[in-house]
Design an enzyme around this catalytic site. Structure first.
Site, PDB file in Angstrom:
ATOM      1  N   ARG A 151      59.856 119.142 140.120  1.00  0.00           N
ATOM      2  CA  ARG A 151      61.190 119.747 140.136  1.00  0.00           C
ATOM      3  C   ARG A 151      61.347 120.860 139.105  1.00  0.00           C
ATOM      4  O   ARG A 151      62.060 121.836 139.334  1.00  0.00           O
ATOM      5  CB  ARG A 151      62.254 118.677 139.897  1.00  0.00           C
ATOM      6  N   ILE A 152      60.716 120.714 137.931  1.00  0.00           N
ATOM      7  CA  ILE A 152      60.792 121.751 136.901  1.00  0.00           C
ATOM      8  C   ILE A 152      59.680 122.770 137.080  1.00  0.00           C
ATOM      9  O   ILE A 152      59.890 123.980 136.937  1.00  0.00           O
ATOM     10  CB  ILE A 152      60.705 121.114 135.496  1.00  0.00           C
ATOM     11  N   ASP A 171      48.426 119.294 139.810  1.00  0.00           N
ATOM     12  CA  ASP A 171      49.330 118.212 140.184  1.00  0.00           C
ATOM     13  C   ASP A 171      48.509 117.133 140.878  1.00  0.00           C
ATOM     14  O   ASP A 171      47.469 117.425 141.479  1.00  0.00           O
ATOM     15  CB  ASP A 171      50.432 118.731 141.112  1.00  0.00           C
ATOM     16  N   ALA A 231      58.478 117.954 128.845  1.00  0.00           N
ATOM     17  CA  ALA A 231      58.486 116.771 129.718  1.00  0.00           C
ATOM     18  C   ALA A 231      58.885 115.546 128.899  1.00  0.00           C
ATOM     19  O   ALA A 231      60.065 115.240 128.764  1.00  0.00           O
ATOM     20  CB  ALA A 231      57.119 116.597 130.358  1.00  0.00           C
ATOM     21  N   ASP A 256      60.113 120.664 123.023  1.00  0.00           N
ATOM     22  CA  ASP A 256      61.484 120.176 123.159  1.00  0.00           C
ATOM     23  C   ASP A 256      61.525 118.659 123.146  1.00  0.00           C
ATOM     24  O   ASP A 256      62.598 118.072 123.053  1.00  0.00           O
ATOM     25  CB  ASP A 256      62.100 120.704 124.463  1.00  0.00           C
ATOM     26  N   GLU A 261      62.136 110.376 118.625  1.00  0.00           N
ATOM     27  CA  GLU A 261      63.307 111.246 118.597  1.00  0.00           C
ATOM     28  C   GLU A 261      64.494 110.478 118.020  1.00  0.00           C
ATOM     29  O   GLU A 261      64.744 109.344 118.419  1.00  0.00           O
ATOM     30  CB  GLU A 261      63.639 111.741 120.007  1.00  0.00           C
ATOM     31  N   HIS A 280      65.286 118.204 122.177  1.00  0.00           N
ATOM     32  CA  HIS A 280      65.405 117.637 123.526  1.00  0.00           C
ATOM     33  C   HIS A 280      66.699 118.098 124.197  1.00  0.00           C
ATOM     34  O   HIS A 280      67.496 117.281 124.689  1.00  0.00           O
ATOM     35  CB  HIS A 280      65.336 116.110 123.477  1.00  0.00           C
ATOM     36  N   LEU A 281      66.876 119.417 124.237  1.00  0.00           N
ATOM     37  CA  LEU A 281      68.095 119.983 124.820  1.00  0.00           C
ATOM     38  C   LEU A 281      67.807 120.879 126.022  1.00  0.00           C
ATOM     39  O   LEU A 281      68.645 121.687 126.422  1.00  0.00           O
ATOM     40  CB  LEU A 281      68.893 120.765 123.765  1.00  0.00           C
ATOM     41  N   GLY A 282      66.634 120.693 126.644  1.00  0.00           N
ATOM     42  CA  GLY A 282      66.272 121.549 127.762  1.00  0.00           C
ATOM     43  C   GLY A 282      67.272 121.534 128.905  1.00  0.00           C
ATOM     44  O   GLY A 282      67.434 122.531 129.607  1.00  0.00           O
TER      45      GLY A 282
END
Length: 308
Positions: A151-152, A171, A231, A256, A261, A280-282
């Site tokens: 998806r990303i 993948d 990820a 990120d 965390e 972690h604000l992607g």
């Protein structure tokens, strides 16, 4: 007739403008962490806004709940919602939003933007020629390898094509449609590692992907390459990453996500100027948050009698 405002629980960080929009339409409270208080709050709630939904078992104790707005919900939550007439709204913007942040980290790390900014703020310019220590590399013409084209990864590959980077991806599935739509080439992991000037990690975290990029994989990368991870932190072996950054085999990293965390103030990654770190604000933008808020408000209003 004046209707009571719906009760909405929030279990995520929200942009201030998105929170103001929610406050204007509902009585808002954080979802408690402690088990008893959490169960009581869910039992009285009409709506929930969260990164991810509560478990099906918890939802079973929330008879008033009419709508969930989340980044992503698992199949069992969708099944439960259908059986109980509950709306589940998932973000449609999230994946592109994270792809944009990934691109921002690629550019910031390649061009050494935060380090140059810090040098100026420290008063080193114009006393020093900062162009020498902080000269970077072009993205156009560079090879960017994307590990995980889901998806990303798919929207990121389209962005890379527009910026004239040479894109590769690896993948677990054969994805000819992604290759056709983006112009990227699907390759095996050893080729991805050997040819990438920038390695982007976008694998989901499970026991099969934990530590996928470790010391052996980093050793196969080009000298002077950079790594970007948006990820999950544990997909990359953090100790091996630190070693590669310290010995210079990796020129930099844009991160990120992290093993623990939030990062401790004395974490060794924070001492490395060539590392660009975000908390972690992607997926955290005004537009992404507003989509969830507005969708939740609309779902809660459906079926209400007209206001007077």
């Amino acid at each position: 007739m004046t209707l009571s405002r719906p009760r909405v629980l929030v279990d995520m960080s929200l942009h201030p403008a998105a929170l103001a929009a929610l406050d204007g339409a509902a009585d808002v409270a954080p979802l408690p962490r402690e088990a008893v208080a959490r169960a009581e709050a869910l039992a009285a709630a009409d709506g929930l806004l969260a990164y991810g939904p509560p478990t099906v078992e918890e939802l079973g104790g929330a008879p008033r709940l009419r709508a969930l707005a989340v980044h992503l919900a698992p199949p069992d939550v969708h099944d439960h919602a259908r059986a109980h007439g509950m709306a589940v709204l998932e973000s449609s913007r999230l994946w592109r939003t994270v792809a944009e942040h990934t691109l921002a980290l690629i550019l910031a790390t390649l061009r050494r933007v935060p380090a140059a900014d810090a040098a100026i703020r420290a008063g080193r310019w114009p006393h020093e020629d900062l162009k020498v220590p902080y000269s970077g590399r072009d993205l156009a013409g560079s090879t960017v390898g994307v590990l995980g084209a889901g998806r990303i990864g798919a929207p990121l590959l389209r962005m890379l094509a527009a910026l004239e980077a040479r894109a590769l991806f690896t993948d677990a599935r054969d994805l000819p449609a992604v290759a056709a739509a983006t112009g990227a080439r699907q390759v095996a992991l050893p080729t991805l590692l050997a040819e990438s000037d920038v390695l982007v990690v976008l694998l989901p975290l499970d026991e099969s992907t934990r530590g996928t990029v470790g010391a052996a994989e980093l050793a196969r990368m080009k000298p002077g390459a950079i790594l970007v991870n948006t990820a999950r932190g544990p997909v990359v072996d953090e100790a091996a990453l630190l070693d590669a950054l310290r010995d210079g085999s990796l020129a930099g990293a844009g991160l990120d996500v992290h093993g623990d965390e939030p990062l401790a103030a004395d974490h060794p990654l924070l001492a490395l100027e060539q590392v660009v770190i975000t908390p972690h604000l992607g997926g955290s933008t005004l537009e992404c948050d507003l989509e969830l808020v507005e969708g939740l408000i609309a779902a809660l209003r459906e079926g209400e009698p007209p206001r007077s």
